[in-house]
Design an enzyme around this catalytic site. Structure first.
Site, PDB file in Angstrom:
ATOM      1  N   HIS A 172      -2.646  -5.526   2.193  1.00 49.33           N
ATOM      2  CA  HIS A 172      -2.279  -6.173   0.923  1.00 49.33           C
ATOM      3  C   HIS A 172      -3.302  -7.181   0.435  1.00 49.33           C
ATOM      4  O   HIS A 172      -2.986  -7.997  -0.428  1.00 49.33           O
ATOM      5  CB  HIS A 172      -0.932  -6.900   1.086  1.00 49.33           C
ATOM      6  CG  HIS A 172       0.257  -6.005   1.029  1.00 49.33           C
ATOM      7  ND1 HIS A 172       0.351  -4.827   1.731  1.00 49.33           N
ATOM      8  CD2 HIS A 172       1.417  -6.108   0.331  1.00 49.33           C
ATOM      9  CE1 HIS A 172       1.523  -4.261   1.487  1.00 49.33           C
ATOM     10  NE2 HIS A 172       2.184  -5.012   0.645  1.00 49.33           N
ATOM     11  N   GLU A 197       2.088   4.606  -8.341  1.00 44.93           N
ATOM     12  CA  GLU A 197       0.858   4.131  -8.988  1.00 44.93           C
ATOM     13  C   GLU A 197      -0.012   5.267  -9.493  1.00 44.93           C
ATOM     14  O   GLU A 197      -0.561   5.202 -10.594  1.00 44.93           O
ATOM     15  CB  GLU A 197       0.057   3.258  -8.030  1.00 44.93           C
ATOM     16  CG  GLU A 197       0.633   1.859  -7.813  1.00 44.93           C
ATOM     17  CD  GLU A 197       1.755   1.825  -6.801  1.00 44.93           C
ATOM     18  OE1 GLU A 197       2.101   2.888  -6.235  1.00 44.93           O
ATOM     19  OE2 GLU A 197       2.296   0.728  -6.555  1.00 44.93           O
TER      20      GLU A 197
HETATM   21  C1  LIG Z   1       2.058   1.496  -2.964  1.00 48.29           C
HETATM   22  C2  LIG Z   1       2.797   0.209  -3.064  1.00 48.29           C
HETATM   23  N1  LIG Z   1       3.217  -0.219  -4.274  1.00 48.29           N
HETATM   24  C3  LIG Z   1       3.913  -1.364  -4.414  1.00 48.29           C
HETATM   25  C4  LIG Z   1       4.203  -2.147  -3.323  1.00 48.29           C
HETATM   26  C5  LIG Z   1       4.986  -3.454  -3.480  1.00 48.29           C
HETATM   27  N2  LIG Z   1       6.362  -3.295  -2.948  1.00 48.29           N
HETATM   28  C6  LIG Z   1       6.637  -3.638  -1.679  1.00 48.29           C
HETATM   29  S1  LIG Z   1       8.221  -3.269  -1.284  1.00 48.29           S
HETATM   30  C7  LIG Z   1       8.566  -2.660  -2.809  1.00 48.29           C
HETATM   31  C8  LIG Z   1       9.938  -2.142  -3.104  1.00 48.29           C
HETATM   32  C9  LIG Z   1      10.317  -1.032  -2.154  1.00 48.29           C
HETATM   33  O1  LIG Z   1      11.711  -0.785  -2.197  1.00 48.29           O
HETATM   34  P1  LIG Z   1      12.375   0.209  -1.181  1.00 48.29           P
HETATM   35  O2  LIG Z   1      11.431   1.341  -0.894  1.00 48.29           O
HETATM   36  O3  LIG Z   1      13.712   0.598  -1.706  1.00 48.29           O
HETATM   37  O4  LIG Z   1      12.528  -0.583   0.195  1.00 48.29           O
HETATM   38  P2  LIG Z   1      13.431  -1.877   0.445  1.00 48.29           P
HETATM   39  O5  LIG Z   1      12.575  -3.055   0.090  1.00 48.29           O
HETATM   40  O6  LIG Z   1      14.649  -1.755  -0.414  1.00 48.29           O
HETATM   41  O7  LIG Z   1      13.744  -1.866   1.901  1.00 48.29           O
HETATM   42  C10 LIG Z   1       7.434  -2.753  -3.629  1.00 48.29           C
HETATM   43  C11 LIG Z   1       7.386  -2.348  -5.047  1.00 48.29           C
HETATM   44  C12 LIG Z   1       3.719  -1.701  -2.060  1.00 48.29           C
HETATM   45  N3  LIG Z   1       3.913  -2.426  -0.958  1.00 48.29           N
HETATM   46  N4  LIG Z   1       3.050  -0.522  -1.971  1.00 48.29           N
END
Ligand SMILES: Cc1ncc(C[n+]2csc(CCOP(=O)(O)OP(=O)(O)O)c2C)c(N)n1
Ligand SMILES: Cc1ncc(C[n+]2csc(CCOP(=O)(O)OP(=O)(O)O)c2C)c(N)n1
Ligand SMILES: [Mg+2]
Ligand SMILES: [Mg+2]
Lengths: 355, 361, 355, 361
Positions: A159, A90
């Site tokens: 959140h 972000e």
């Molecule tokens: C700073 C932030 N931006 C966006 C999100 C929304 N979000 C939650 S999980 C995720 C994807 C994360 O993927 P990854 O790190 O590969 O973990 P996985 O879900 O595959 O275990 C996003 C975009 C968040 N929680 N925090």
């Protein structure tokens, strides 16, 4: 009908829509019933068709069609150069978009949630609002940051931010917070046209709300509140999703013969204090409903401005209704009690009108 | 690591005209003279706030900016006087800004850390360490978008400068990844002067002897070389610029340089020895280029050099004069330059207005 | 004399100092005149000698002896394991310190300036204040974040933040803002002892201010305002550096026979509203002086709480004096006009007492 | 890259007792069964908010946590049910948390993303992507400080998990640099399941085939290997744990894994094919270990496996029962657990109080 804006910070003369008075806007009633998310999409699509400098970026906005499907189908129409998926960075992509805006483009940045804007706080609070000032008028920042704001999806403490409680303290940005689909479209279109940075706060809880939204182009000006309901017993001021809670409470009170003004501010910067004062002059009572935490919230700003400008019109101290002053709880029951729900608003109005 | 290249073989910089190199010499000397006057003015309390002197690093700004086109976007941090002058900002306007005058590049609202120059495509002057690096990616994005989507403008390359201390900011890594993923024409230039304020690089950044591995870990072409020798800078940097422009992709450069002065005007410099400072002063970039132009090219002699210095001294003196005699911003400027489109009720404490015209526009 | 705190989130029973009433604290007058930065240092040194779990980290705090020399000499006494230089990674080291606090240590994090805390906003606003809640009471966060806050060094728009305008909206932290060296020592010692996260806001402009600071140990409790000057014409509420501007204005007004209460809040969370109300009940007039931007500022909170609890005591609408609502300008003259200077405070009080 | 090690040569995991491996099998099956029930409860709207299912990645949490001591600190992101159960959190308390009950690990205040377990040294469950990585460095710092400065406790290693999407957050890079500069005993474990929500890793992170170069660029020992085979995990991970513990320094691991379910319960999964999912299900970690224990070690047979599954099913059913029948938090809990030391006047809207005791304490 348009007006133009000339400014050294702009590469060219920009046209702004001419804003119509409330009663000349297209009718709010009708049978073109769509979801609020679709109204947001229409606003972006119309402006992207109008102006090739406008583009959308954010997490999952393109191939995934948006985490909340606001940008559904936009990749197909505008292609990957204008509908852009970003990594979870972000601070990085907000900053990149800010510079793109300086350079003459018109970015729309989608924060999946404004809660995730905290990691980008430096870029959105230091650079976007201050670039024009720091550069002595050489570069502005025509950008829109938009996304979900506020609690009530059982998303827990990290959140569920209501960033208006934090960010509205900072000069240099305009802040729009629509409470319904009709306004969402008109306000977002105005936000995209505006040559200054705009924080546009949506509510994930409302994205599925359906109502009539005119197909035609219309723009809702900043700084003009809407009288969502009329009465003389009390002035109820709110913005965003809680406006709907206020209307619920007002409906119940009407059943008891208590009729109140419900003012939907639509934008808090600018803040249409004139409309608030006009109503308070009539009702002599004020309740402000704000879904951010109470301490130094926009609600305290509304109360302070009314006190500063209409002290003698008040027959009773103003009352604020905010979310409870604790981190957002996950449990359904706790969260329901946490937000400024219709019941709490009802009680607040009652306490004001009865004494 | 490709340090100073072999003198025998032909160098790219050999193709540069005498005029170009004399221009660079002039530019470096202008910066040095300007900074000397800046320090004087600061000591006299005519300049306030934080003030970061560029002396010692002149070759870096002049050589890298000398390797791109005038309309390629440039952005840097708060140690920005050198970049402003290398980008042809009028020294008058630059000095006036530090004096907080309405005639300054930011109408006195920015100060030493915020040198902005729109006609010269200098996008500031930024105070938050690392914060300019996502902006650099964005300037490259915009340039590419204009060329690719809007069909206006040609292929550009953005130069984004940062200090060695700034590499520790997460913002920089997000910017690197974005630049690589989106294939953005931005070159991140680390002005590696060995210190983040009073902290030597080995104490603040891990694996500091191999900074380019940071860029490489994102698949970005990354090179390091001596930044005190301006011809060496051109030899290595210019080809990278051409490549990043043609292929519209990012680059990463670790340039070894040194600041002769303290971090800011209020730095006692207990963290380094005089010997260390002298060691670098002995490879001074201006003396170095002058030697080449006098003894290898023979395109300037002692008198010519004296004349050049004299003329520059006069120019900077004039800049100080201009700053001294310029008016302060009127108090009404407090509420200007906040919004391009001021509207009623934006603030409880005043109405925003349009301001007086910026002197550069 | 001590009291103890037992809590499941604490590894052991913590002792808290017993707080003495104002008049039993060591005398404010005396000849042990030192700088405010030395008072801060004494507070840290005394607590670090008392408790080995306390350590200091931040940029340039060790070998450089502190960018503003607050930590001068501490490396020599406590060594590099407890006085720790960090890279320019505010989000990183703030987060690391937060976890260290969860794990039972007592970190003091120095932000060279609170302006640089924006890049760490996520850690200090999501994790520090909410860890206890998110973990259902399992882990607290006994940490102190301290550093310079506020404008007036001609540092420009990005380096002049008054973060109380933003951060005070967030529940879960305590916020201390001393206005003088004596309080600085006593409040910082209390902050370090407190088992909850504390934001401690200093003013670089005041670090060199000299006054008598007792050598002995003393603790100033949170949530207890100090009546810095007494009068009956108006209640002047402030905190931090502007308190001194209020006293200047008050002095001038005294020359005109106008005597006012000047309340130094010392902490804004907790906010000693009781003392404010007691004074307002006496003076029936209120001026709040706050060096953050006006919109939704702590000043609006004070005004709102007074309105909520003492509406009928007010003979005149409360007035707020904040910094001007623009990014911080560099130019000396503009900046001097930008802050809530004694002149603006004087005018505000005048406007309230004369009508 | 050291993929699956040669079967002929002796493997470190061969030294593990049958009981240990049977315990791991049980733990993995418990997670899988638990998640199946979690999905059912979510579909019945008994669980709200965001809910991220661990199914498919069981070997990773169980194998890595199985390589450290019970008192080594562990911290992870929001996909945390697996880590909680691998860390021996009572399934009852875990399920109750998702039901938002007072009997949950966070008294119903945290939910699926916030599994905290103090007795088991699990420091959460964190929702902001990447935000747990500086915390991981801090846990390692505290462990080292206790051992080195306070003289209490022994050498520990902190395990800090993050997804492949989290490597794009600047916070992670700041954490890596801090860990390296301060030589902190923390191992960053990338649960590389190939997707950041709907974005394949090659679209969100540059040079994704060589993630370990990110760790190496900070001089951190970095290794990558298959994370579906739990014995392979132990073979490679355990030596790194010992090294990081002994030398008190950081490590970096890129573990290839796969999530069988969508990103969260509301994910249509249009971004991947059924074939791709099946391909990974064919190397399922539970089946894989079971096969080894049945056919190579012969320490469990079909009946034994059936009995184990039955017993686990009963245990999870009991957990659901417990959650179903547990009470919601009283509304008075809104204002509890905000401060360890509540004081008057901290809030305009209520007085903070101490709450009911946490079920885990
Ligand atoms: C700073 C932030 N931006 C966006 C999100 C929304 N979000 C939650 S999980 C995720 C994807 C994360 O993927 P990854 O790190 O590969 O973990 P996985 O879900 O595959 O275990 C996003 C975009 C968040 N929680 N925090
Ligand atoms: C986020 C942030 N943290 C701290 C500072 C204070 N600060 C300004 S410059 C500086 C040192 C930067 O050193 P480096 O990046 O090497 O640049 P140099 O000064 O050597 O040119 C620090 C710590 C800041 N401006 N921003
Ligand atoms: Mg440096
Ligand atoms: Mg993933």
């Amino acid at each position: 009908m348009t007006t133009t804006i000339e400014h050294p910070a702009l590469d060219r003369t920009e046209t702004m829509p001419t804003f119509l008075p409330e009663d000349q806007l297209p009718a709010r009633e009708g049978d073109r019933v769509i979801q609020l998310r679709e109204a947001l999409r229409e606003a972006m699509e119309e402006e992207m068709r109008r102006d090739e400098r406008v583009f959308l970026l954010g997490e999952e906005v393109a191939q995934y069609n948006g985490a909340y499907k606001v940008s559904q189908g936009m990749l197909d129409e505008f292609g990957p150069k204008r509908i852009i998926d970003t990594p979870i960075s972000e601070n990085g992509f907000a900053g990149a978009a800010i510079a793109a805006a300086m350079a003459g483009l018109r970015p729309i940045v989608e924060f999946m949630s404004w809660s995730f804007s905290l990691v980008a706080a430096d870029q959105i609070l230091n650079n976007a609002p201050k670039m024009l000032y720091m550069s002595g008028g050489q570069w502005g920042c025509p950008i829109v940051f938009r996304g979900n704001d506020g609690a009530n999806g059982q998303l827990g403490s990290t959140h569920s931010w209501c960033v208006e409680g934090l960010y509205s303290n900072v000069p240099g940005v305009k802040i729009a917070i629509p409470s319904n689909a009709y306004d969402a479209k008109g306000l977002l279109k105005t936000s995209i046209r505006d040559p200054d940075p705009v924080f546009f706060l949506e509510s994930e809880r409302m994205l599925g709300d359906k109502e009539h939204v005119p197909a035609e182009e219309y723009y809702i000006p900043f700084g003009r509140a809407r009288l969502a309901r009329e009465g003389d017993a009390c002035t109820v001021v709110s913005f965003g999703r809680p406006v709907n809670f206020c209307l619920e409470a007002a409906e119940k009170l009407a059943g008891e013969g208590i009729h109140v003004d419900v003012l939907d501010m639509r934008t808090i910067r600018p803040l249409d204090i004139d409309s608030v004062l006009a109503s308070v002059k009539k009702t002599n009572r004020l309740v402000v409903v704000d879904q951010s935490w109470p301490f130094g919230s926009p609600a305290t700003e509304v109360i302070t401005q009314v006190i500063e400008n209409g002290f003698d019109w008040l027959d009773h101290q103003p009352v604020r209704v905010n979310t409870e002053d604790v981190p957002t709880p996950y449990a359904k029951g706790l969260e329901a009690a946490y937000i400024p729900n219709p019941g709490r608003i009802y009680d607040a109005i009652k306490s004001v009108v009865q004494s | 690591m490709s340090q100073v290249s072999d003198q025998a073989t032909k160098r790219l910089s050999d193709e540069l005209s005498n005029d170009t190199l004399l221009g660079w010499l002039r530019s470096m000397q202008l910066i040095r003279e300007f900074e000397t006057r800046t320090m004087q003015a600061y000591q006299q309390a005519k300049i306030g706030g934080f003030c970061h002197i560029y002396t010692g690093q002149e070759a870096l700004a002049v050589g890298t900016i000398g390797s791109v086109n005038q309309d390629d976007p440039v952005i840097t941090a708060y140690r920005d006087h050198g970049h402003a002058l290398a980008r042809n900002m009028d020294p008058k306007v630059c000095m006036a800004e530090m004096y907080g005058r309405i005639t300054g590049c930011a109408k006195g609202k920015g100060g030493s850390m915020h040198m902005f120059d729109k006609p010269n495509h200098l996008y500031g002057g930024h105070g938050i360490v690392g914060a300019q690096t996502p902006l650099g990616a964005g300037l490259a994005f915009a340039a590419r978008y204009e060329w690719e989507v809007l069909g206006t403008g040609s292929k550009k390359v953005c130069l984004c400068y940062l200090g060695d201390g700034a590499i520790d900011q997460g913002a920089f890594h997000e910017a690197l990844n974005l630049s690589a993923i989106f294939s953005l024409p931005v070159i991140y230039i680390i002005e590696n002067n060995g210190y983040s304020m009073g902290t030597a690089i080995h104490r603040h950044s891990a694996n500091a002897d191999n900074l380019i591995s940071r860029g490489q870990s994102y698949g970005i072409k990354s090179i390091e070389f001596d930044g005190m020798d301006i011809r060496n800078i051109y030899d290595h940097f210019r080809p990278l610029v051409d490549e990043c422009r043609d292929l519209q992709r990012p680059g990463f450069v670790d340039l070894k340089t040194y600041r002769y002065q303290g971090h800011s005007m209020s730095d006692p410099q207990k963290y380094r020895t005089k010997d260390e400072v002298d060691e670098f002063k002995n490879q001074d970039s201006i003396a170095n280029l002058l030697d080449h132009l006098m003894n290898e090219r023979g395109c300037i002699d002692e008198d010519g050099w004296k004349a050049m210095r004299k003329e520059i001294a006069a120019q900077v003196k004039e800049a100080v004069q201009f700053a001294e005699t310029s008016p302060d911003p009127d108090l009404s400027e407090l509420y200007t330059d906040v919004f391009v489109n001021p509207e009623p009720n934006l603030s409880p404490s005043g109405d925003y207005r349009h301001g007086s015209k910026n002197p550069l526009l």
